[in-house]
Enzyme design. Structure first.
Site, PDB file in Angstrom:
ATOM      1  N   HIS A 113      -0.160   4.428   0.490  1.00  0.00           N
ATOM      2  CA  HIS A 113      -0.701   5.561   1.233  1.00  0.00           C
ATOM      3  C   HIS A 113      -1.091   5.071   2.623  1.00  0.00           C
ATOM      4  O   HIS A 113      -1.002   3.872   2.917  1.00  0.00           O
ATOM      5  CB  HIS A 113      -1.918   6.153   0.513  1.00  0.00           C
ATOM      6  CG  HIS A 113      -3.039   5.173   0.324  1.00  0.00           C
ATOM      7  ND1 HIS A 113      -3.021   4.209  -0.661  1.00  0.00           N
ATOM      8  CD2 HIS A 113      -4.191   4.976   1.016  1.00  0.00           C
ATOM      9  CE1 HIS A 113      -4.128   3.485  -0.598  1.00  0.00           C
ATOM     10  NE2 HIS A 113      -4.846   3.924   0.422  1.00  0.00           N
ATOM     11  N   LYS A 139       0.853  -1.185   0.000  1.00  0.00           N
ATOM     12  CA  LYS A 139       0.000   0.000   0.000  1.00  0.00           C
ATOM     13  C   LYS A 139       0.894   1.243   0.000  1.00  0.00           C
ATOM     14  O   LYS A 139       1.844   1.334   0.788  1.00  0.00           O
ATOM     15  CB  LYS A 139      -0.888  -0.026   1.250  1.00  0.00           C
ATOM     16  CG  LYS A 139      -1.929   1.064   1.329  1.00  0.00           C
ATOM     17  CD  LYS A 139      -2.781   0.874   2.584  1.00  0.00           C
ATOM     18  CE  LYS A 139      -3.812   1.967   2.725  1.00  0.00           C
ATOM     19  NZ  LYS A 139      -4.608   1.802   3.975  1.00  0.00           N
TER      20      LYS A 139
END
Length: 236
Positions: A114, A112
């Site tokens: 963010h 991921k």
């Protein structure tokens, strides 16, 4: 996890109870099924069909009871994506209910970029890690988990699975003398805790009239592809 190991009879009873539950839930089925190794198997186990709250909750109870009975010591539960995520979470909840509260973590298939970012979610990976999955078809998924756990600085310690098929693995399209579980134990160095194994399924079929018609086919498959864990097969 402390405490004495359960007696063999208790473990046999737990395995038999699990086999019956898997059959009644439609997770363990009989017929003709092609395995990843290209074999025609007379039975098929699909843990993805533990697909409602009641079945998943009971499945977690079996995992937790098997782990407690094994006396296996570990510090953290890891659920590999994807099937291992709900399994690991449910087992963590059930173990906590039994008074064995352990941290839980899992991985994403893709990092991921963010928020908190990264591949791992949940508790920090530390200490001796228990990997929770449904079956071990080959060592591939376990090796992936091992790499993630080691990269985080923790120790891959054990694997908990629902069913050990006790059959020969394949390498380069050919049968080898050992099973995937033996490979994980003897080559990767991890302990393996299985709720039930193929021998338990055969025992159930031998003593349950409603399903005895499947005994010959499953027994023949075991004779052709089975491994004996009491024999030194020299896993490389």
């Amino acid at each position: 996890m402390n405490g004495p190991r359960a007696a063999s009879g208790d473990q046999d009873a737990l395995a038999r109870e699990f086999v019956q539950f898997a059959i009644e839930s439609g997770v363990l089925r009989f017929g003709e099924f092609r395995t990843k190794a290209g074999r025609m198997s007379p039975y098929f186990f699909n843990a993805g069909l533990f697909d409602d709250g009641a079945k998943l909750g009971r499945l977690a109870q079996f995992y937790a009871r098997a782990l407690v009975a094994s006396g296996l010591e570990f510090d953290l539960i890891f659920g590999p994506a994807y099937k291992g995520i709900p399994l690991g979470a449910a087992v963590a909840v059930e173990l906590a209910r039994l008074g064995v509260n352990k941290p839980f973590a899992y991985n994403r298939k893709e990092a991921k970029d963010h928020g908190e970012g990264g591949m791992l979610v949940g508790a920090p990976l530390v200490g001796r890690v228990l990997i929770v999955d449904d079956v071990i078809s080959a060592g591939t998924a376990v090796r992936e988990s091992i790499a993630l756990i080691k990269a985080a600085g923790a120790t891959p310690h054990a694997v908990a699975i629902a069913l050990d098929r006790q059959e020969k693995a394949t390498e380069n399209g050919r049968d080898v003398a050992w099973s995937a579980v033996q490979y994980v134990r003897e080559t990767l160095g991890l302990q393996v805790c299985a709720i039930a194994k193929l021998a338990d399924l055969l025992g159930f079929l031998q003593t349950t009239a409603d399903f005895s018609r499947h005994l010959a086919a499953v027994s023949d498959y075991r004779t052709r592809y089975g491994v004996d864990y009491d024999v030194d097969i020299g896993v490389k």
